[in-house]
Design a protein around this motif. Structure first.
Motif, PDB file in Angstrom:
ATOM      1  N   ARG A 176       0.812  -1.211   0.000  1.00  0.00           N
ATOM      2  CA  ARG A 176       0.000   0.000   0.000  1.00  0.00           C
ATOM      3  C   ARG A 176       0.848   1.263   0.000  1.00  0.00           C
ATOM      4  O   ARG A 176       0.510   2.251  -0.656  1.00  0.00           O
ATOM      5  N   THR A 177       1.967   1.227   0.726  1.00  0.00           N
ATOM      6  CA  THR A 177       2.857   2.395   0.749  1.00  0.00           C
ATOM      7  C   THR A 177       3.490   2.620  -0.614  1.00  0.00           C
ATOM      8  O   THR A 177       3.582   3.760  -1.102  1.00  0.00           O
ATOM      9  N   LEU A 178       3.913   1.552  -1.255  1.00  0.00           N
ATOM     10  CA  LEU A 178       4.538   1.658  -2.567  1.00  0.00           C
ATOM     11  C   LEU A 178       3.545   2.141  -3.620  1.00  0.00           C
ATOM     12  O   LEU A 178       3.870   2.992  -4.463  1.00  0.00           O
ATOM     13  N   LEU A 179       2.321   1.633  -3.563  1.00  0.00           N
ATOM     14  CA  LEU A 179       1.319   2.031  -4.548  1.00  0.00           C
ATOM     15  C   LEU A 179       0.902   3.483  -4.358  1.00  0.00           C
ATOM     16  O   LEU A 179       0.615   4.185  -5.339  1.00  0.00           O
ATOM     17  N   GLN A 183      14.948   5.758  -2.872  1.00  0.00           N
ATOM     18  CA  GLN A 183      13.527   6.013  -2.639  1.00  0.00           C
ATOM     19  C   GLN A 183      12.803   4.739  -2.207  1.00  0.00           C
ATOM     20  O   GLN A 183      11.949   4.770  -1.315  1.00  0.00           O
ATOM     21  N   LEU A 184      13.129   3.627  -2.840  1.00  0.00           N
ATOM     22  CA  LEU A 184      12.524   2.344  -2.443  1.00  0.00           C
ATOM     23  C   LEU A 184      12.898   1.987  -1.013  1.00  0.00           C
ATOM     24  O   LEU A 184      12.062   1.484  -0.247  1.00  0.00           O
ATOM     25  N   ARG A 185      14.148   2.231  -0.637  1.00  0.00           N
ATOM     26  CA  ARG A 185      14.570   1.952   0.740  1.00  0.00           C
ATOM     27  C   ARG A 185      13.771   2.796   1.733  1.00  0.00           C
ATOM     28  O   ARG A 185      13.330   2.294   2.774  1.00  0.00           O
ATOM     29  N   ALA A 186      13.601   4.077   1.398  1.00  0.00           N
ATOM     30  CA  ALA A 186      12.833   4.954   2.287  1.00  0.00           C
ATOM     31  C   ALA A 186      11.378   4.498   2.409  1.00  0.00           C
ATOM     32  O   ALA A 186      10.786   4.540   3.496  1.00  0.00           O
ATOM     33  N   LEU A 187      10.802   4.033   1.314  1.00  0.00           N
ATOM     34  CA  LEU A 187       9.413   3.554   1.348  1.00  0.00           C
ATOM     35  C   LEU A 187       9.282   2.283   2.178  1.00  0.00           C
ATOM     36  O   LEU A 187       8.298   2.106   2.912  1.00  0.00           O
ATOM     37  N   LEU A 188      10.262   1.390   2.075  1.00  0.00           N
ATOM     38  CA  LEU A 188      10.225   0.160   2.867  1.00  0.00           C
ATOM     39  C   LEU A 188      10.315   0.472   4.354  1.00  0.00           C
ATOM     40  O   LEU A 188       9.607  -0.127   5.177  1.00  0.00           O
ATOM     41  N   ARG A 221       9.307  -2.016   7.400  1.00  0.00           N
ATOM     42  CA  ARG A 221      10.265  -3.096   7.139  1.00  0.00           C
ATOM     43  C   ARG A 221      11.533  -2.862   7.967  1.00  0.00           C
ATOM     44  O   ARG A 221      12.082  -1.754   7.994  1.00  0.00           O
ATOM     45  N   GLN A 222      12.025  -3.911   8.627  1.00  0.00           N
ATOM     46  CA  GLN A 222      13.185  -3.769   9.493  1.00  0.00           C
ATOM     47  C   GLN A 222      14.345  -4.694   9.103  1.00  0.00           C
ATOM     48  O   GLN A 222      15.495  -4.393   9.406  1.00  0.00           O
ATOM     49  N   ARG A 223      14.053  -5.799   8.445  1.00  0.00           N
ATOM     50  CA  ARG A 223      15.104  -6.760   8.113  1.00  0.00           C
ATOM     51  C   ARG A 223      15.126  -7.029   6.609  1.00  0.00           C
ATOM     52  O   ARG A 223      14.110  -6.918   5.942  1.00  0.00           O
ATOM     53  N   GLU A 224      16.328  -7.389   6.131  1.00  0.00           N
ATOM     54  CA  GLU A 224      16.523  -7.752   4.722  1.00  0.00           C
ATOM     55  C   GLU A 224      15.963  -6.672   3.792  1.00  0.00           C
ATOM     56  O   GLU A 224      15.252  -6.956   2.837  1.00  0.00           O
ATOM     57  N   ILE A 225      16.318  -5.447   4.092  1.00  0.00           N
ATOM     58  CA  ILE A 225      15.827  -4.337   3.284  1.00  0.00           C
ATOM     59  C   ILE A 225      16.522  -4.276   1.937  1.00  0.00           C
ATOM     60  O   ILE A 225      15.883  -4.082   0.890  1.00  0.00           O
ATOM     61  N   THR A 226      17.862  -4.488   1.939  1.00  0.00           N
ATOM     62  CA  THR A 226      18.615  -4.379   0.689  1.00  0.00           C
ATOM     63  C   THR A 226      18.167  -5.398  -0.360  1.00  0.00           C
ATOM     64  O   THR A 226      17.931  -5.022  -1.523  1.00  0.00           O
ATOM     65  N   PRO A 227      18.018  -6.695  -0.026  1.00  0.00           N
ATOM     66  CA  PRO A 227      17.520  -7.646  -1.036  1.00  0.00           C
ATOM     67  C   PRO A 227      16.130  -7.283  -1.561  1.00  0.00           C
ATOM     68  O   PRO A 227      15.839  -7.461  -2.745  1.00  0.00           O
ATOM     69  N   GLU A 228      15.286  -6.770  -0.675  1.00  0.00           N
ATOM     70  CA  GLU A 228      13.939  -6.392  -1.100  1.00  0.00           C
ATOM     71  C   GLU A 228      13.979  -5.180  -2.030  1.00  0.00           C
ATOM     72  O   GLU A 228      13.201  -5.090  -2.989  1.00  0.00           O
ATOM     73  N   VAL A 229      14.881  -4.245  -1.753  1.00  0.00           N
ATOM     74  CA  VAL A 229      15.042  -3.089  -2.633  1.00  0.00           C
ATOM     75  C   VAL A 229      15.448  -3.537  -4.029  1.00  0.00           C
ATOM     76  O   VAL A 229      14.898  -3.061  -5.039  1.00  0.00           O
ATOM     77  N   GLU A 230      16.386  -4.460  -4.103  1.00  0.00           N
ATOM     78  CA  GLU A 230      16.839  -4.948  -5.408  1.00  0.00           C
ATOM     79  C   GLU A 230      15.720  -5.692  -6.134  1.00  0.00           C
ATOM     80  O   GLU A 230      15.547  -5.552  -7.353  1.00  0.00           O
ATOM     81  N   ARG A 231      14.929  -6.461  -5.408  1.00  0.00           N
ATOM     82  CA  ARG A 231      13.824  -7.203  -6.023  1.00  0.00           C
ATOM     83  C   ARG A 231      12.799  -6.237  -6.605  1.00  0.00           C
ATOM     84  O   ARG A 231      12.354  -6.385  -7.750  1.00  0.00           O
ATOM     85  N   LEU A 232      12.415  -5.235  -5.816  1.00  0.00           N
ATOM     86  CA  LEU A 232      11.431  -4.266  -6.286  1.00  0.00           C
ATOM     87  C   LEU A 232      11.985  -3.424  -7.434  1.00  0.00           C
ATOM     88  O   LEU A 232      11.262  -3.129  -8.399  1.00  0.00           O
TER      89      LEU A 232
END
Length: 414
Positions: A182-185, A201-206, A211-222
């Protein structure tokens, strides 16, 4: 006990009242407004015709909710909530020409109690806490259904112009209700805007979404998913659809917030009820589902004469139709839909929480019974156990509930 019966034809702004005696003679009729003064006039009329605390005049009305019903229940009198379809069929006794009026409907309701009071049940004498839990649990269940409907609308709209976004929340347990989704949309409602989001920007949105863990892998995925090539609408059309997405998202966010807040309030109220410990001792029942069960059963343990009555009320017991040499056993469709809905969740969760429940379900499936029927049968079994535990005030015991499975799984002596 005075042989007087009262029928009330309920409406949004006024109510028609009819009082009849044991012979069906009309004693009085009255129209009151929906106010405290109207309630006073009604109680005065009942008192004039023999209403006392020891022998209150029973009342029939076509609803089980509202201020009028609540105030009548507070006086300690039996209040019968008559199904409108039942009342319509009774009306044919007194009006062959199919005429209809508010006064006639009130008189019909009073006559239902005069002739067939034994065939109807009064509203249960639930405690104030149980009634409060019922309000919260039903509101939370409605909020969940609203959230599901709003989420489906949003998902369907995204599929029309932004199908690539549907892959973002596939692996989230919450799905489209995930705060990240919802935050991303909200930040990027169109494919063009989403593709422009940088890694920072994706990191800031997460982080904003919690989101507290595994932020970097999720940023790359998104970052990779949002930049994949996809079909797009014309620019102006895409912008218009993005504006619609923002409107749908606001409705969806409101539904999610309501469901979460009502869940917290429901669980907190349920934890203070004396029956909470017994209900949550059953496998598959947590605080929220337990509150929904209590909301529909109430805490008046004299409401159901036996476990069979409870099973029929919940729709877990089958219904038999016999005519001559033909007998058909069918699933029951006239039931408490809210209790049946939570029963499906309860039985499904019990499959992993209770070895006995799992064995019972597997035995039903082995007889070529379908999943839904086997699950309904398990719900039927658990309801019988719940009725016994609430009546006797003892918690759930797996060995007593499923003795055959307990004997088979018990270790044998060497």
């Amino acid at each position: 006990m005075p042989g007087v019966f009262c029928g009330i034809d309920w409406a949004s702004d006024h109510h028609d009242v009819a009082l009849i005696d044991q012979d069906g003679t009309l004693l009085a009729k009255l129209r009151i407004d929906d106010s405290a003064a109207g309630l006073t006039h009604l109680l005065d009329l009942l008192a004039e015709h023999g209403d006392t605390p020891e022998f209150p005049i029973p009342v029939a009305i076509e609803t089980s909710h509202g201020l009028l019903v609540s105030c009548l229940r507070a006086t300690g009198r039996p209040v019968y909530a008559i199904n409108p379809l039942t009342a319509a069929r009774y009306r044919d006794r007194y009006a062959l020409a199919r005429k209809k009026s508010d006064h006639l409907d009130a008189k019909v309701l009073a006559n239902i109690l005069r002739t067939d009071i034994a065939e109807h049940r009064p509203l249960p004498a639930d405690s104030e806490l149980a009634q409060a839990i019922a309000v919260l649990a039903r509101a939370q269940q409605d909020a969940v259904w609203d959230r599901t409907q709003a989420g489906n609308k949003l998902r369907s709209h995204l599929r029309e112009y932004f199908p690539g976004f549907l892959t973002v929340f596939v692996h989230f347990r919450e799905g489209i209700t995930s705060p990240i989704t919802r935050t991303l949309l909200a930040a990027a409602p169109t494919p063009t805007e989403a593709a422009r989001l940088s890694r920072s920007q994706l990191r800031a949105l997460l982080i904003k979404a919690g989101r507290q863990r595994e932020i970097t892998p999720e940023v790359e995925r998104l970052h990779q998913l949002l930049r994949e090539p996809q079909m797009q609408q014309p620019h102006l059309v895409e912008q218009a659809m993005g504006a619609k997405t923002q409107a749908l998202l606001r409705q969806f966010n409101a539904a999610c917030t309501s469901a979460d807040e009502l869940e917290a309030a429901t669980v907190a109220a349920f934890a203070t009820h004396p029956d909470a410990e017994i209900i949550t001792s059953f496998p598959g029942l947590g605080a929220l589902t337990g509150a929904r069960v209590l909301a529909e059963l109430g805490d008046d343990h004299t409401r159901f004469a036996d476990a069979r009555a409870l099973k029929a009320y919940a729709g877990a017991a089958p219904i038999t139709r016999a005519s001559g040499k033909k007998t058909v056993v069918l699933a029951r469709h006239i039931k408490n839909q809210r209790l049946a809905a939570v029963g499906y969740l309860w039985a499904f969760a019990a499959l992993t929480a209770s070895p006995g429940a799992r064995a019972h379900y597997d035995r039903r499936r082995a007889t070529e019974e379908r999943h839904t029927a086997a699950q309904r049968n398990l719900f039927n079994r658990m309801l019988g156990c719940l009725h016994h535990c609430l009546t006797t005030r003892i918690p759930y015991n797996e060995e007593i509930a499923f003795p055959t499975h307990a004997e088979q799984s018990a270790p044998t002596a060497a």
